[in-house]
Scaffold this active site. Structure first.
Site, PDB file in Angstrom:
ATOM      1  CE  LYS A 129      -2.562  -1.102   3.702  1.00 50.10           C
ATOM      2  NZ  LYS A 129      -3.649  -1.002   4.705  1.00 50.10           N
ATOM      3  CE  LYS A 152      -2.091   3.857   5.047  1.00 48.71           C
ATOM      4  NZ  LYS A 152      -3.189   3.546   5.968  1.00 48.71           N
TER       5      LYS A 152
HETATM    6  N1  C2G Z   1     -10.789   5.677   8.994  1.00 46.76           N
HETATM    7  C1  C2G Z   1     -11.877   6.495   9.282  1.00 46.76           C
HETATM    8  N2  C2G Z   1     -11.674   7.793   9.608  1.00 46.76           N
HETATM    9  C2  C2G Z   1     -10.423   8.299   9.664  1.00 46.76           C
HETATM   10  C3  C2G Z   1      -9.312   7.465   9.395  1.00 46.76           C
HETATM   11  C4  C2G Z   1      -9.519   6.144   9.053  1.00 46.76           C
HETATM   12  O1  C2G Z   1     -13.038   6.044   9.230  1.00 46.76           O
HETATM   13  N3  C2G Z   1     -10.259   9.617   9.990  1.00 46.76           N
HETATM   14  C5  C2G Z   1     -11.056   4.282   8.626  1.00 46.76           C
HETATM   15  C6  C2G Z   1     -10.564   3.944   7.219  1.00 46.76           C
HETATM   16  O2  C2G Z   1     -11.532   4.354   6.244  1.00 46.76           O
HETATM   17  C7  C2G Z   1     -10.436   2.425   7.302  1.00 46.76           C
HETATM   18  C8  C2G Z   1     -10.000   2.211   8.766  1.00 46.76           C
HETATM   19  O3  C2G Z   1     -10.340   3.416   9.480  1.00 46.76           O
HETATM   20  O4  C2G Z   1     -11.717   1.826   7.115  1.00 46.76           O
HETATM   21  C9  C2G Z   1      -8.508   1.956   8.895  1.00 46.76           C
HETATM   22  O5  C2G Z   1      -7.830   3.026   8.292  1.00 46.76           O
HETATM   23  P1  C2G Z   1      -6.323   2.765   7.768  1.00 46.76           P
HETATM   24  O6  C2G Z   1      -5.544   2.145   8.844  1.00 46.76           O
HETATM   25  O7  C2G Z   1      -5.849   4.027   7.122  1.00 46.76           O
HETATM   26  O8  C2G Z   1      -6.598   1.651   6.677  1.00 46.76           O
HETATM   27  P2  C2G Z   1      -6.240   1.670   5.124  1.00 46.76           P
HETATM   28  O9  C2G Z   1      -4.823   2.021   4.938  1.00 46.76           O
HETATM   29  O10 C2G Z   1      -7.285   2.452   4.457  1.00 46.76           O
HETATM   30  O11 C2G Z   1      -6.335   0.096   4.809  1.00 46.76           O
HETATM   31  O12 C2G Z   1      -7.398  -3.732   2.276  1.00 46.76           O
HETATM   32  C10 C2G Z   1      -7.872  -2.484   2.770  1.00 46.76           C
HETATM   33  C11 C2G Z   1      -6.768  -1.696   3.420  1.00 46.76           C
HETATM   34  O13 C2G Z   1      -6.026  -2.505   4.312  1.00 46.76           O
HETATM   35  C12 C2G Z   1      -7.363  -0.486   4.134  1.00 46.76           C
END
Ligand code: C2G
Length: 131
Positions: A44, A46
């Site tokens: 990703k 990250k």
């Molecule tokens: N999230 C949220 N509000 C935020 C930040 C994050 O609702 N201010 C939600 C994201 O939309 C996601 C979850 O929290 O549903 C986890 O966020 P991340 O750790 O950033 O996940 P991400 O990198 O989007 O990974 O296969 C799918 C990926 O692994 C998703």
């Protein structure tokens, strides 16, 4: 028992994550969280501050979470949904439409993100204040 699954890195755990998990759990009775491994984070583009084991342990301490599994492959979702007999896949709406292919196997729900907070924002704010 209605089973829900969601995926994410959940690094530097914050209230946006917690609100997502609370609403995800409210979609059913049992919430599985697939937590991204370092391998998947690399995919990703990250890097996480906390390694997988620490992020997994923090997720397991959250009252809304019933099971944490590793998310090590981007395309494991179809397997997971079938293997864990999932009724609902959910994730933040920053991913709107990305996982509609799962509608063949379960409901797909995109939940509004929490505005004003993100792991990136936390990092940037800390850099500014030199904490
Ligand atoms: N999230 C949220 N509000 C935020 C930040 C994050 O609702 N201010 C939600 C994201 O939309 C996601 C979850 O929290 O549903 C986890 O966020 P991340 O750790 O950033 O996940 P991400 O990198 O989007 O990974 O296969 C799918 C990926 O692994 C998703």
């Amino acid at each position: 028992m209605k089973r829900v699954i969601t995926y994410g890195t959940f690094d530097l755990l914050h209230y946006g994550h917690i609100r997502l998990l609370k609403r995800a759990k409210a979609l059913g009775d049992y919430l599985i969280v697939a937590c991204s491994t370092e391998e998947l984070n690399a995919f990703k583009g990250k890097t996480s501050y906390h390694p997988y084991e620490e992020r997994k342990a923090m997720l397991e301490a959250i009252r809304y979470v019933d099971l944490v599994i590793p998310e090590s492959k981007w395309d494991q979702k179809t397997h997971d949904v079938q293997y864990y007999d999932v009724d609902v896949f959910t994730i933040g709406d920053d991913w709107e439409g990305e996982f509609d292919y799962l509608k063949e196997y379960c409901d797909v729900v995109y939940l509004p993100r929490t505005e004003g907070i993100s792991t990136t924002k936390i990092r940037q704010d800390l850099e500014k204040t030199n904490i």
